[in-house]
Design a protein around this motif. Structure first.
Motif, PDB file in Angstrom:
ATOM      1  N   SER A 257       0.816  -1.219   0.000  1.00  0.00           N
ATOM      2  CA  SER A 257       0.000   0.000   0.000  1.00  0.00           C
ATOM      3  C   SER A 257       0.849   1.268   0.000  1.00  0.00           C
ATOM      4  N   SER A 258       2.144   1.141   0.309  1.00  0.00           N
ATOM      5  CA  SER A 258       3.026   2.304   0.259  1.00  0.00           C
ATOM      6  C   SER A 258       3.169   2.839  -1.162  1.00  0.00           C
ATOM      7  N   TRP A 259       2.924   1.971  -2.146  1.00  0.00           N
ATOM      8  CA  TRP A 259       3.018   2.395  -3.537  1.00  0.00           C
ATOM      9  C   TRP A 259       1.930   3.401  -3.892  1.00  0.00           C
ATOM     10  N   LEU A 260       0.877   3.478  -3.094  1.00  0.00           N
ATOM     11  CA  LEU A 260      -0.178   4.455  -3.353  1.00  0.00           C
ATOM     12  C   LEU A 260       0.358   5.883  -3.273  1.00  0.00           C
ATOM     13  N   VAL A 261       1.350   6.089  -2.428  1.00  0.00           N
ATOM     14  CA  VAL A 261       1.968   7.412  -2.331  1.00  0.00           C
ATOM     15  C   VAL A 261       2.640   7.770  -3.653  1.00  0.00           C
ATOM     16  N   LEU A 262       3.346   6.818  -4.226  1.00  0.00           N
ATOM     17  CA  LEU A 262       3.983   7.054  -5.525  1.00  0.00           C
ATOM     18  C   LEU A 262       2.946   7.240  -6.628  1.00  0.00           C
ATOM     19  N   ALA A 263       1.838   6.530  -6.539  1.00  0.00           N
ATOM     20  CA  ALA A 263       0.762   6.715  -7.521  1.00  0.00           C
ATOM     21  C   ALA A 263       0.197   8.129  -7.409  1.00  0.00           C
ATOM     22  N   GLY A 264       0.017   8.607  -6.190  1.00  0.00           N
ATOM     23  CA  GLY A 264      -0.456   9.981  -5.998  1.00  0.00           C
ATOM     24  C   GLY A 264       0.529  10.996  -6.560  1.00  0.00           C
ATOM     25  N   LEU A 265       1.805  10.764  -6.342  1.00  0.00           N
ATOM     26  CA  LEU A 265       2.839  11.647  -6.885  1.00  0.00           C
ATOM     27  C   LEU A 265       2.831  11.614  -8.407  1.00  0.00           C
ATOM     28  N   ALA A 266       2.667  10.431  -8.986  1.00  0.00           N
ATOM     29  CA  ALA A 266       2.641  10.301 -10.445  1.00  0.00           C
ATOM     30  C   ALA A 266       1.472  11.072 -11.047  1.00  0.00           C
ATOM     31  N   THR A 267       0.313  11.037 -10.379  1.00  0.00           N
ATOM     32  CA  THR A 267      -0.832  11.795 -10.898  1.00  0.00           C
ATOM     33  C   THR A 267      -0.580  13.300 -10.826  1.00  0.00           C
ATOM     34  N   MET A 268       0.143  13.734  -9.799  1.00  0.00           N
ATOM     35  CA  MET A 268       0.477  15.165  -9.706  1.00  0.00           C
ATOM     36  C   MET A 268       1.461  15.566 -10.808  1.00  0.00           C
ATOM     37  N   VAL A 269       2.423  14.707 -11.096  1.00  0.00           N
ATOM     38  CA  VAL A 269       3.384  14.983 -12.176  1.00  0.00           C
ATOM     39  C   VAL A 269       2.638  15.063 -13.506  1.00  0.00           C
TER      40      VAL A 269
ATOM     41  N   CYS B 102      -8.605  14.754  -9.452  1.00  0.00           N
ATOM     42  CA  CYS B 102      -9.546  14.555  -8.342  1.00  0.00           C
ATOM     43  C   CYS B 102     -10.226  13.196  -8.441  1.00  0.00           C
ATOM     44  N   PHE B 103     -10.624  12.829  -9.651  1.00  0.00           N
ATOM     45  CA  PHE B 103     -11.281  11.529  -9.837  1.00  0.00           C
ATOM     46  C   PHE B 103     -10.349  10.383  -9.451  1.00  0.00           C
ATOM     47  N   ALA B 104      -9.107  10.437  -9.921  1.00  0.00           N
ATOM     48  CA  ALA B 104      -8.146   9.363  -9.620  1.00  0.00           C
ATOM     49  C   ALA B 104      -7.895   9.260  -8.120  1.00  0.00           C
ATOM     50  N   TRP B 105      -7.759  10.408  -7.460  1.00  0.00           N
ATOM     51  CA  TRP B 105      -7.507  10.368  -6.024  1.00  0.00           C
ATOM     52  C   TRP B 105      -8.719   9.836  -5.265  1.00  0.00           C
ATOM     53  N   LEU B 106      -9.910  10.263  -5.656  1.00  0.00           N
ATOM     54  CA  LEU B 106     -11.103   9.781  -4.966  1.00  0.00           C
ATOM     55  C   LEU B 106     -11.354   8.300  -5.245  1.00  0.00           C
ATOM     56  N   ARG B 107     -11.326   7.914  -6.504  1.00  0.00           N
ATOM     57  CA  ARG B 107     -11.721   6.563  -6.894  1.00  0.00           C
ATOM     58  C   ARG B 107     -10.660   5.512  -6.559  1.00  0.00           C
TER      59      ARG B 107
END
Length: 155
Positions: free
Chosen positions: A82-94, A113-118
């Motif tokens: 689940s730590s990879w979710l942080v990297l996924a969040g960073l990737a969406t910001m990039v 917003c959709f990616a972070w919520l869903r």
């Protein structure tokens, strides 16, 4: 209320704490150097690099404090799947930063917003769609409508 012992994630060790502290210090140093390149200004007349300088300095101080205490037991957790979710969040910001200049604010912000919520928040589809559209509309109304902040537009 704490979870039963078998449900709690295992604690991170001193090596994880030390590596995290060094990475935090490195990010802070990069932020400080970049802020100086932007120009800091003065306290009474700050320039565009003032806020990044303050944040970078805070990261360096916090990272140094963590490095001093890296062997002390703390409630830190080991890196897991689940730590990879942080990297996924960073990737969406990039992704957001990379495309906003070309296709405007509206579509990338709604997708972010959709990616972070869903996917990161695991909300249901209806809430993710309505929530992301509503958040972008509110931000648009506040920053473009009320504050007249120039942002890239789709049309």
């Amino acid at each position: 209320m704490t979870a039963p012992e078998e449900e709690q994630p295992s604690a991170a060790g001193p090596l994880t704490n030390a590596v995290t502290a060094v990475v935090l210090i490195g990010i802070g140093v990069v932020a400080v150097i970049a802020s100086l390149a932007l120009g800091v200004g003065t306290a009474s007349e700050p320039d565009s690099g003032m806020w990044p300088l303050l944040l970078g300095g805070a990261l360096v101080v916090l990272g140094a404090a963590l490095l001093v205490r890296f062997r002390a037991p703390a409630d830190t957790e080991r890196f897991t799947g689940s730590s990879w979710l942080v990297l996924a969040g960073l990737a969406t910001m990039v992704f957001f930063v990379a495309v906003i200049e070309y296709i405007g604010f509206e579509i990338p912000a709604t997708l972010l917003c959709f990616a972070w919520l869903r996917f990161l928040g695991r909300e249901n589809l209806r809430l993710s769609i309505v929530g992301s559209v509503a958040m972008v509309a509110v931000f648009y109304a506040v920053f473009v409508g009320a504050l007249s902040v120039p942002i890239p537009h789709l049309l």
